[in-house]
Design an enzyme around this catalytic site. Structure first.
Site, PDB file in Angstrom:
ATOM      1  N   LEU A  78      -2.482   4.335  -2.961  1.00  0.00           N
ATOM      2  CA  LEU A  78      -1.728   5.290  -2.137  1.00  0.00           C
ATOM      3  C   LEU A  78      -0.912   4.545  -1.091  1.00  0.00           C
ATOM      4  O   LEU A  78      -1.470   3.776  -0.294  1.00  0.00           O
ATOM      5  CB  LEU A  78      -2.694   6.254  -1.436  1.00  0.00           C
ATOM      6  CG  LEU A  78      -3.662   7.048  -2.326  1.00  0.00           C
ATOM      7  CD1 LEU A  78      -4.671   7.796  -1.456  1.00  0.00           C
ATOM      8  CD2 LEU A  78      -2.893   8.009  -3.220  1.00  0.00           C
ATOM      9  N   GLU A  79       0.387   4.761  -1.085  1.00  0.00           N
ATOM     10  CA  GLU A  79       1.264   4.215  -0.051  1.00  0.00           C
ATOM     11  C   GLU A  79       1.907   5.396   0.640  1.00  0.00           C
ATOM     12  O   GLU A  79       2.758   6.077   0.080  1.00  0.00           O
ATOM     13  CB  GLU A  79       2.309   3.297  -0.694  1.00  0.00           C
ATOM     14  CG  GLU A  79       2.882   2.270   0.283  1.00  0.00           C
ATOM     15  CD  GLU A  79       4.165   2.725   0.934  1.00  0.00           C
ATOM     16  OE1 GLU A  79       4.070   3.426   1.978  1.00  0.00           O
ATOM     17  OE2 GLU A  79       5.233   2.402   0.422  1.00  0.00           O
ATOM     18  N   LEU A  80       1.469   5.655   1.890  1.00  0.00           N
ATOM     19  CA  LEU A  80       1.722   6.953   2.506  1.00  0.00           C
ATOM     20  C   LEU A  80       2.605   6.916   3.746  1.00  0.00           C
ATOM     21  O   LEU A  80       2.646   7.871   4.497  1.00  0.00           O
ATOM     22  CB  LEU A  80       0.376   7.615   2.838  1.00  0.00           C
ATOM     23  CG  LEU A  80      -0.621   7.697   1.674  1.00  0.00           C
ATOM     24  CD1 LEU A  80      -1.924   8.356   2.135  1.00  0.00           C
ATOM     25  CD2 LEU A  80      -0.016   8.452   0.499  1.00  0.00           C
TER      26      LEU A  80
END
Length: 465
Positions: free
Chosen positions: A232-234
């Site tokens: 996850l790159e949020l």
């Protein structure tokens, strides 16, 4: 039949329209990916790398066309849009070279000799990787996950943003033209519900998501109980700190570019700056003058340096943050009237620099994802460190200083995935791209990134019974 529509922020017209994938097409893609991966995993890494390089060459040859499509789909000024293909090439080619290197991340891990035994650890691909890519850097963010997944022997299904559907089609076409076997890399145009069902119903073993915190939470919820590998790159609320010994002219130019390039729509863009009090007034003066040089205009015009945000609602979200901060005592240094196209309800938004801000204001704590920079004076490294860490995000942090040793000491205490010295808003493919706190988890790029796309299998052979 349900359709996807890309509304161009340039003129609000429908630029692309595509039918959403049917249930049959989704299941067929998943089945094809699983079957293709069983063969693809047996292909030598050198052949996989050669195909990735060929696909990159195909994309480079279409750079002018792809740049125009980026411009119209998500609004980046045409003079900058082609740079994304250059960045894609840098990352993909580095990962291809790394994958096939003798001591690279896909080779067997040898162990010390033990008499009568052979022991080693082999890295195996996970299976099918489901890549959910965003619109703001539609090729760069996608290739971060696609290239290493394919190089590691996985198959890939790409679901791109509804704002940038042509990017998915162009990526798959480039790999297909390079000779990638059918089924190894496919795209699906999906709505949120169908993307969620792909995770819930099985068929993929890894998901790489780039997007909002809410979107990341939805991915984790859908994947719960399936024991998937989840990356996850949020996003972030990335800070910059200008120490008293910094080269001020350089720091101003770097931070302003890091804050306003792509209209501030970068997960690792600078959204808040902390400047030593001895340099604060001059920093604000220089930064304000530089920001006033931006030309807000249509993205398809060569003279434009600041294009529209992706949609009017995104611009109004940032305007609301600014208006709220002004009501709480912040000072604006840019006159919106100097930028003729700026108006509420429009995707065209003037840049803004704010002072007299604090962390009780949303503009200093909530991700803006737009062309606004809040600047605060600080007395010393300790105050700067406390403020930089005072965030629910932790993607990157930038320090501007002539003292690398002091920057390293600060960096060791920063709660962030990447620490920069005298630069910002950049991904080096040799370094792990990762975040902490609400900026996500997992990793792409570098040798470490490959570890998230493979699983270890141990071999312990007794040579004689």
């Amino acid at each position: 039949m349900q359709k996807l529509q890309c509304i161009s922020p340039i003129d609000n017209r429908v630029y692309v329209e595509r039918p959403l994938a049917t249930e049959y097409e989704i299941q067929n893609a998943l089945s094809g990916a699983q079957g293709a991966q069983q063969h693809w995993r047996q292909v030598p890494v050198s052949e996989r790398a050669a195909l990735v390089r060929a696909a990159v060459k195909n994309l480079q040859q279409k750079k002018t066309q792809l740049a125009e499509e980026i411009c119209w789909q998500m609004g980046r000024p045409i003079q900058y849009a082609g740079g994304e293909i250059d960045g894609l090439a840098e990352r993909a080619l580095y990962m291809a070279d790394l994958a096939e290197s003798a001591q690279g991340p896909l080779g067997d891990i040898p162990l010390p000799e033990k008499s009568g035994f052979t022991r080693f650890i082999r890295r195996e691909p996970l299976g099918t990787s489901f890549v959910i890519a965003p619109w703001n850097y539609p090729y760069l963010t996608a290739i971060n996950a696609i290239a290493p997944a394919i190089l590691a022997g996985n198959s890939v299904i790409l679901k791109h943003s509804a704002q940038t559907p042509l990017c998915a089609e162009q990526l798959v076409a480039a790999f297909t033209e390079a000779g990638l076997p059918p089924g190894v890399f496919q795209y699906l145009h999906l709505d949120h519900r169908d993307a969620e069902q792909v995770l819930i119903n099985g068929g993929v073993q890894h998901v790489a998501f780039t997007g909002s915190v809410a979107g990341g939470a939805a991915v984790e919820s859908a994947a719960a109980g399936r024991f998937l590998s989840v990356g996850l790159e949020l996003g972030g609320k990335d800070p910059a700190y200008v120490r008293a010994d910094a080269d001020l002219e350089y720091a101003v130019a770097s931070i302003v570019d890091g804050a306003f390039f792509n209209s501030g729509q970068s997960c690792c863009g600078i959204e808040r700056a902390y400047v030593h009090e001895s340099l604060f007034d001059e920093f604000v003066q220089r930064a304000t003058a530089l920001i006033r040089e931006y030309r807000l205009g249509r993205s398809d015009e060569q003279s434009t340096t600041l294009g529209p945000l992706v949609r009017a609602s995104a611009a109004d979200f940032v305007r609301d943050q600014i208006d709220e901060a002004l009501a709480q005592g912040a000072q604006a240094h840019i006159d919106d009237g100097d930028f003729a196209l700026d108006q509420r309800g429009s995707a065209y938004m003037a840049p803004q620099l704010l002072t007299s801000v604090n962390h009780n204001m949303r503009v200093m704590s909530e991700e803006s994802f737009g062309p606004v920079l809040g600047v605060m004076p600080v007395a010393d490294d300790g105050e700067a460190l406390a403020l930089m860490n005072d965030s629910e995000y932790g993607l990157t942090a930038a320090i501007y200083s002539a003292d690398a040793e002091a920057a390293l000491a600060l960096g060791d205490q920063l709660q962030t995935g990447t620490v920069f010295l005298n630069r910002c808003d950049y991904l080096d493919p040799a370094l792990a791209w990762t975040g902490v706190k609400n900026s996500g988890r997992g990793c792409t790029l570098s040798g470490v990134g490959f570890e998230h796309l493979t699983r270890p299998k141990s071999f312990h052979f007794r040579l004689e019974p």
